[in-house]
Motif scaffolding. Structure first.
Motif, PDB file in Angstrom:
ATOM      1  N   UNK A   1       1.001  -1.115  -0.186  1.00 31.45           N
ATOM      2  CA  UNK A   1       0.398   0.058  -0.034  1.00 31.45           C
ATOM      3  C   UNK A   1       0.758   1.411  -0.173  1.00 31.45           C
ATOM      4  N   UNK A   2       1.591   1.044   0.521  1.00 32.86           N
ATOM      5  CA  UNK A   2       2.525   2.568   0.485  1.00 32.86           C
ATOM      6  C   UNK A   2       3.766   2.528   0.088  1.00 32.86           C
ATOM      7  N   UNK A   3       3.883   4.031  -1.430  1.00 34.27           N
ATOM      8  CA  UNK A   3       4.112   3.620  -2.543  1.00 34.27           C
ATOM      9  C   UNK A   3       5.079   3.982  -2.113  1.00 34.27           C
ATOM     10  N   UNK A   4       5.932   4.418  -1.268  1.00 31.78           N
ATOM     11  CA  UNK A   4       7.207   4.792  -0.575  1.00 31.78           C
ATOM     12  C   UNK A   4       8.637   3.660  -0.363  1.00 31.78           C
ATOM     13  N   UNK A   5       7.746   2.167   0.083  1.00 26.40           N
ATOM     14  CA  UNK A   5       8.553   1.099   0.412  1.00 26.40           C
ATOM     15  C   UNK A   5       8.115   0.483  -0.808  1.00 26.40           C
ATOM     16  N   UNK A   6       7.252   0.334  -0.961  1.00 29.27           N
ATOM     17  CA  UNK A   6       6.868  -0.458  -2.926  1.00 29.27           C
ATOM     18  C   UNK A   6       7.728  -0.465  -3.658  1.00 29.27           C
ATOM     19  N   UNK A   7       8.296   1.348  -3.938  1.00 28.20           N
ATOM     20  CA  UNK A   7       9.744   1.719  -4.457  1.00 28.20           C
ATOM     21  C   UNK A   7      11.095   1.226  -3.964  1.00 28.20           C
ATOM     22  N   UNK A   8      11.292   1.207  -2.416  1.00 24.74           N
ATOM     23  CA  UNK A   8      12.735   0.860  -2.214  1.00 24.74           C
ATOM     24  C   UNK A   8      12.470  -0.379  -2.177  1.00 24.74           C
TER      25      UNK A   8
END
Length: 344
Positions: A308-315
């Motif tokens: 759900x969190x785009x930041x964690x997904x990108x990381x």
């Protein structure tokens, strides 16, 4: 219901074996997975947000709100699993708000999940993941008032739609102890009836099966320093805080905040190898830093992850940039690529 094109726009990246989507896992499951992947997943393995008293950035509900959300996952998971598929959930303990009393919420969630009348699920076996490197918690009662001990383990629930889900414990054998290796070599031992009334045959320890059967306790670090940790070969015997992990090294070098609740890669490896075969399909609906996708890729399993969190997904892209790892990574430009990685 979202159409196919709208769903595809939520795909952040894909690899040789899998895909990661950014969005709400329940919404994506209902609108996309239940339509195109009904009864297709051989394994759903995940660590959903824990019902913590303090809100975390990665999101977590509390109390009855968490319970209602959790048990509604049952029919979704059931519809996605193959008839012999497995659901593996890691979840930690919870404590009552402002009290040195352990909450029953995680146990109520388990019962609510397997007793949900809209899903034919049952608990196959419980595992315990012991990790002494976890920070002392709950801090108020452990390090300040000093009236409780450190909460150093999490529960891992193996759930399925059938009493006999696909599983093979010969794929996750532990190394033999030195004592056992001597028994196999000498083929001499005290056979016969034990006080427990178990009968040990003359050939019980004569055959080398390549290792001993795994236990349902995972020691990520040894309980007894005087003996060697004997985890299955595919369960890495170090805690999640060890600094030689490529993902953590890159997070430090790139000044990125790593996901604070990462699943242990050895734990994921164990269940993937125990419960699936090559080219089987694996799902993680709460992917975080996408440990599941990374492990599935290395083990040649097809996978889908949702975060759900785009930041964690990108990381999580970092995991697939490991130099020794040919993941054939393709990042979708319409979701921003590296530009939205979260900095510390």
């Amino acid at each position: 219901m979202q159409n196919y094109d709208e769903i595809i726009k939520k795909e952040l990246y894909n690899t040789k074996y899998g895909r990661l989507f950014v969005g709400d896992s329940v919404e994506l499951s209902k609108s996309y997975l239940c339509r195109y992947y009904k009864n297709k997943f051989n394994l759903i393995i995940t660590s959903p947000p824990f019902p913590l008293n303090n809100k975390k950035r990665y999101g977590n509900l509390q109390g009855n709100e968490y319970y209602e959300w959790f048990i509604k996952l049952a029919p979704i998971f059931s519809s996605l699993l193959t008839d012999d598929g497995s659901l593996v959930i890691e979840i930690g303990n919870a404590w009552e708000q402002g009290r040195p009393v352990q909450s029953l919420l995680h146990l109520e969630c388990l019962l609510g999940l397997v007793k949900n009348q809209h899903a034919d699920l049952r608990l196959i076996q419980e595992f315990v993941c012991y990790n002494p490197s976890r920070l002392p918690s709950p801090a108020q009662w452990v390090t300040i008032n000093r009236i409780r001990t450190v909460d150093s383990y999490t529960h891992v629930w193996w759930i399925a739609k059938s009493d006999f889900p696909k599983a093979d414990n010969t794929k996750v054998l532990r190394p033999y102890s030195k004592k056992m290796l001597r028994l196999i070599d000498k083929k001499k031992f005290n056979a016969g009836k034990r006080p427990s009334e178990h009968k040990i045959s003359q050939k019980a320890f004569a055959k080398n099966n390549g290792g001993s059967i795994a236990h349902n306790l995972f020691e990520l670090e040894t309980l007894d320093p005087s003996r060697e940790v004997r985890l299955p070969h595919n369960v890495l015997s170090f805690s999640n805080s060890i600094s030689n992990d490529y993902y953590l090294k890159r997070c430090r070098s790139d000044n990125i905040s790593p996901h604070p609740a990462r699943m242990h890669s050895g734990l994921v490896n164990f269940f993937i190898e125990f419960l699936t075969r090559e080219n089987d399909l694996v799902l993680d609906p709460f992917a975080g830093s996408n440990t599941t996708g990374y492990c599935a890729e290395k083990l040649k399993r097809k996978w889908i992850s949702i975060e759900a969190d785009s930041g964690y997904a990108h990381n999580s892209i970092i995991r697939f940039e490991e130099p020794s790892f040919d993941s054939k990574l393709k990042v979708s430009t319409h979701l921003g690529g590296d530009s939205v990685r979260k900095q510390t």
